[in-house]
Design a protein around this motif. Sequence first.
Motif, mmCIF file in Angstrom:
data_model
loop_
_atom_site.group_PDB
_atom_site.id
_atom_site.type_symbol
_atom_site.label_atom_id
_atom_site.label_comp_id
_atom_site.label_asym_id
_atom_site.label_seq_id
_atom_site.Cartn_x
_atom_site.Cartn_y
_atom_site.Cartn_z
ATOM 1 N N CYS A 1 0.848 -1.197 0.000
ATOM 2 C CA CYS A 1 0.000 0.000 0.000
ATOM 3 C C CYS A 1 0.883 1.247 0.000
ATOM 4 O O CYS A 1 1.843 1.341 0.755
ATOM 5 N N CYS B 1 0.522 3.739 3.415
ATOM 6 C CA CYS B 1 1.178 3.392 4.682
ATOM 7 C C CYS B 1 2.492 2.668 4.436
ATOM 8 O O CYS B 1 3.084 2.119 5.367
ATOM 9 N N CYS C 1 -4.765 1.544 8.470
ATOM 10 C CA CYS C 1 -4.790 2.297 7.214
ATOM 11 C C CYS C 1 -6.055 1.920 6.435
ATOM 12 O O CYS C 1 -6.406 0.747 6.349
ATOM 13 N N CYS D 1 -5.727 -0.022 2.480
ATOM 14 C CA CYS D 1 -5.322 -1.431 2.501
ATOM 15 C C CYS D 1 -6.072 -2.200 3.581
ATOM 16 O O CYS D 1 -5.796 -3.378 3.817
HETATM 17 ZN ZN LIG Z 1 -2.200 1.089 3.817
#
Ligand SMILES: [Zn+2]
Length: 431
Positions: free
Chosen positions: A241, A244, A365, A368
């Motif tokens: 992702c 993050c 996050c 994701c």
């Molecule tokens: Zn993420």
Amino acid sequence: MVEMTVTSRRAARALVLVFALAATAVADKVVLNDGRTYEGVVLEETDTSVRFKTAKAVLTFPRKEIASLERSPVGPLQERETRLGVLDPGKPAEYLAAANWLVGPGRGALDLPTLRRLCTIAAKFDRAHAWEAQMLLAKETEAAGLNREAGTCLARAEIAKPGQAETKSRIEKLRTVLMREAQTEMEQLQKALTLLTGEQYEKALPGLRKARTGAMSERAPDLMGMSMEQLVTFVARRVKCEKCNGQGELPCPLCEGRKESECADCEGTGTRKDYKGGGREVNLAESACKTCHGLAKLLCPRCDAERDVIVFLAAAPTQFTIRVKGGSETATLQKEIDFKRFTHQAIKITMILAEPPRSGGTLPCTPCEGIKFDSSAPPLPMEKLRAYREEVAACLIGTRTYDPLPVAEKAWDPAVIADEMLRYRNGRWAR
Ligand SMILES: [Zn+2]
Ligand SMILES: [Zn+2]
Ligand SMILES: [Zn+2]
């Protein structure tokens, strides 16, 4: 141009007026001294406080904080409270009567969660009316665009009273609608599975996420050996992702990852600013900051921060530990500690020690869904994925039949009343 602006502004103002009138016609209104305004229903008034139900919560306002309280003439919202408040699980037919009122004269106070509960209680405890309750719920959920739920309600109605012509015709109509939806969902799923078998994980992921509750997802465990939810997690671990950087979490924006912050009232000293005493023997009851009770730092209420607080006593058991959470920290401590006297079960407290936070500081996050990147994730079962995709394709071209209508096992939905809340008391459902 100017003319138009004036006209549209006037129209907008007229519209606002109409809405305002509609709102005041049904809702009570509380204005607090600080200007905050709430609309809803007054549940109870006493000399010292007012219990008030808004769309979101039940609140209690001390009288001294209220600047004004406007009672509206009795409307659906008030009547709803009265009608729900007298329901008795011993008389399940009355729940169906309340449901019928909500979708009829009381429509202004209708909300689906309440309707679900009313119909489910009626269907479970009054088998004679289970069919009627499910047909009513099917109609309202379908009107709200919840076609799959409506389908389940019809399936439950069929269980309650099999072979009814009305149920059959409603099921057939809904089946056509659901089939159209299923077609789109299966196309999406097929596309995502094709990308996946081509090892294009990142491209496949958004489509897989959309398809995980759609048509054919219910057959994934049989055909693929794992649920769609498990497949999404499996694939997401292989995609880093960007937001993050594959960590699955981000620093909490409120505490910036620190998990705690200095108490603003005592600037992190734990001692009242106006406290003049001191020396060796510190009297906590006099010296401790009234906000943090001497803890000096308070846990972040946003990121599930947790820590232990050790309380030292002047006599046996000499010390004990309390686990506290951000947001409810002082409330939890207050159950064990009398902060006025600084005692625990009448034993004097000599010191309170807050341990460093043991968790918190991050939030999952969103893009994701909190799934951490894992470069060593095991390979996907490609053979099974292909078999699943073939089955989806067969349903799409019609060589295999697919019935989009959900199946039901009972004439009522156990999940709706799993909390066993069957009574409505003081503005909310309770046991
Ligand atoms: Zn993420
Ligand atoms: Zn935080
Ligand atoms: Zn403080």
